[in-house]
Write a protein that holds these residues in place. Structure first.
Motif, short mmCIF file in Angstrom:
data_model
loop_
_atom_site.label_atom_id
_atom_site.label_comp_id
_atom_site.label_asym_id
_atom_site.label_seq_id
_atom_site.Cartn_x
_atom_site.Cartn_y
_atom_site.Cartn_z
N PRO A 104 0.81 -1.22 0.00
CA PRO A 104 0.00 0.00 0.00
C PRO A 104 0.84 1.27 0.00
O PRO A 104 0.50 2.25 -0.67
CB PRO A 104 -0.82 -0.13 1.29
N ILE A 105 1.97 1.26 0.72
CA ILE A 105 2.86 2.43 0.74
C ILE A 105 3.48 2.62 -0.64
O ILE A 105 3.55 3.75 -1.16
CB ILE A 105 3.96 2.26 1.80
N MET A 106 3.91 1.53 -1.23
CA MET A 106 4.52 1.61 -2.56
C MET A 106 3.53 2.16 -3.58
O MET A 106 3.88 3.01 -4.41
CB MET A 106 5.02 0.21 -2.98
N THR A 107 2.31 1.67 -3.51
CA THR A 107 1.30 2.13 -4.47
C THR A 107 1.00 3.62 -4.28
O THR A 107 0.89 4.37 -5.26
CB THR A 107 0.00 1.31 -4.31
N LYS A 108 0.91 4.07 -3.04
CA LYS A 108 0.66 5.49 -2.79
C LYS A 108 1.81 6.35 -3.30
O LYS A 108 1.59 7.45 -3.82
CB LYS A 108 0.43 5.72 -1.29
N ASN A 109 3.04 5.86 -3.16
CA ASN A 109 4.19 6.59 -3.70
C ASN A 109 4.14 6.66 -5.21
O ASN A 109 4.48 7.69 -5.81
CB ASN A 109 5.50 5.94 -3.25
N LEU A 110 3.70 5.59 -5.84
CA LEU A 110 3.59 5.59 -7.30
C LEU A 110 2.47 6.50 -7.77
O LEU A 110 2.58 7.15 -8.81
CB LEU A 110 3.37 4.16 -7.80
N VAL A 111 1.39 6.56 -7.02
CA VAL A 111 0.32 7.51 -7.34
C VAL A 111 0.83 8.94 -7.24
O VAL A 111 0.48 9.81 -8.05
CB VAL A 111 -0.91 7.29 -6.43
#
Length: 248
Positions: A104-111
């Motif tokens: 979830p952290i990785m995805t938020k960073n990619l967003v």
């Protein structure tokens, strides 16, 4: 003209010459440096900075490391290959939708990256699930909607499990394994790989002059470090994406 007058004039020329020489030695280098820091020579200044903080290639056995060929279905059930990313700067990650820890952290960073570079048509993201048995195109589509993934060049891909693991481990040297005791049943790296428009993996050097290779994706830009004391690298990743986008 009297001899005394000639000598006086000669001494005057000598003093003037010495003053000009001293001025040149002391002040001309400063003027040049000042000009180079001004917007008048912006192109020259940027070229110097690029040399100082460039985004280099990853070299293995004398060869630049390139993304190997791949072909998987995305969240819209479209077949996506490495050729679809040629001409684009993109970030690569390996994840799974049921990950209870770092994904979830990785995805938020990619967003965050998606939103930062939304005006650039030549920016994209490649997300490969390491749990393809569960992460079907339908599941990936719901995941993309939940996190606000809107970039047409952000593909969440699924396919043959062994091919995905081979891509992770042999293509990117990124950890991806099914491990029963690991959180969510899978062990994987929280790193992002950066790829240029020609398909080469790129990276800046660390403080010791060695290639960083990957960028830590498990710490948000709002944090300076995580609980293990590791620094966030999203700011660096943004800077390096911008450099590659501006490369000819």
């Amino acid at each position: 003209m009297p001899t005394g007058a000639n000598n006086k004039k000669k001494y005057t020329y000598v003093w003037v010459s010495l003053i000009i020489l001293v001025f040149g030695i002391i002040f001309i280098p400063k003027i040049v440096n000042r000009l180079k820091s001004d917007s008048v020579v912006q192109k020259d200044r940027m070229s110097v900075r690029s040399l100082q903080k460039g985004v280099g290639f990853i070299i293995n056995n004398g060869q630049k490391r390139k993304v190997p060929a791949f072909s998987f279905l995305n969240q819209d059930s479209l077949l996506i290959s490495d050729k679809d990313y040629l001409g684009k700067v993109y970030v690569v990650e390996f994840f799974f939708t049921t990950c209870p820890t770092i994904c979830p952290i990785m995805t938020k960073n990619l967003v965050e990256l998606q939103d930062t570079f939304k005006e650039y048509e030549d920016f994209g993201v490649a997300s490969f699930t390491i749990n393809p048995r569960y992460d079907t195109p339908t599941v990936l589509k719901k995941y993309s909607e939940r996190y606000g993934i809107t970039d047409a060049d952000w593909h969440l891909m699924t396919g043959d499990r062994d091919e995905i693991y081979q891509l992770a481990q042999e293509g990117f040297y990124i950890v991806a394994n099914e491990v029963e005791d690991a959180p969510g049943g899978f062990e994987h790296s929280g790193m992002f790989a950066l790829v240029d428009k020609q398909g080469y993996i790129r990276s800046r050097d660390d403080e010791h002059g060695n290639p960083l290779i990957y960028y830590r994706g498990t710490i948000t830009e709002k944090q300076s470090v995580n609980k293990e004391g590791e620094p966030q690298q999203i700011t660096m990743l943004k800077e390096d994406i911008k450099k590659l986008l501006l490369e000819e």
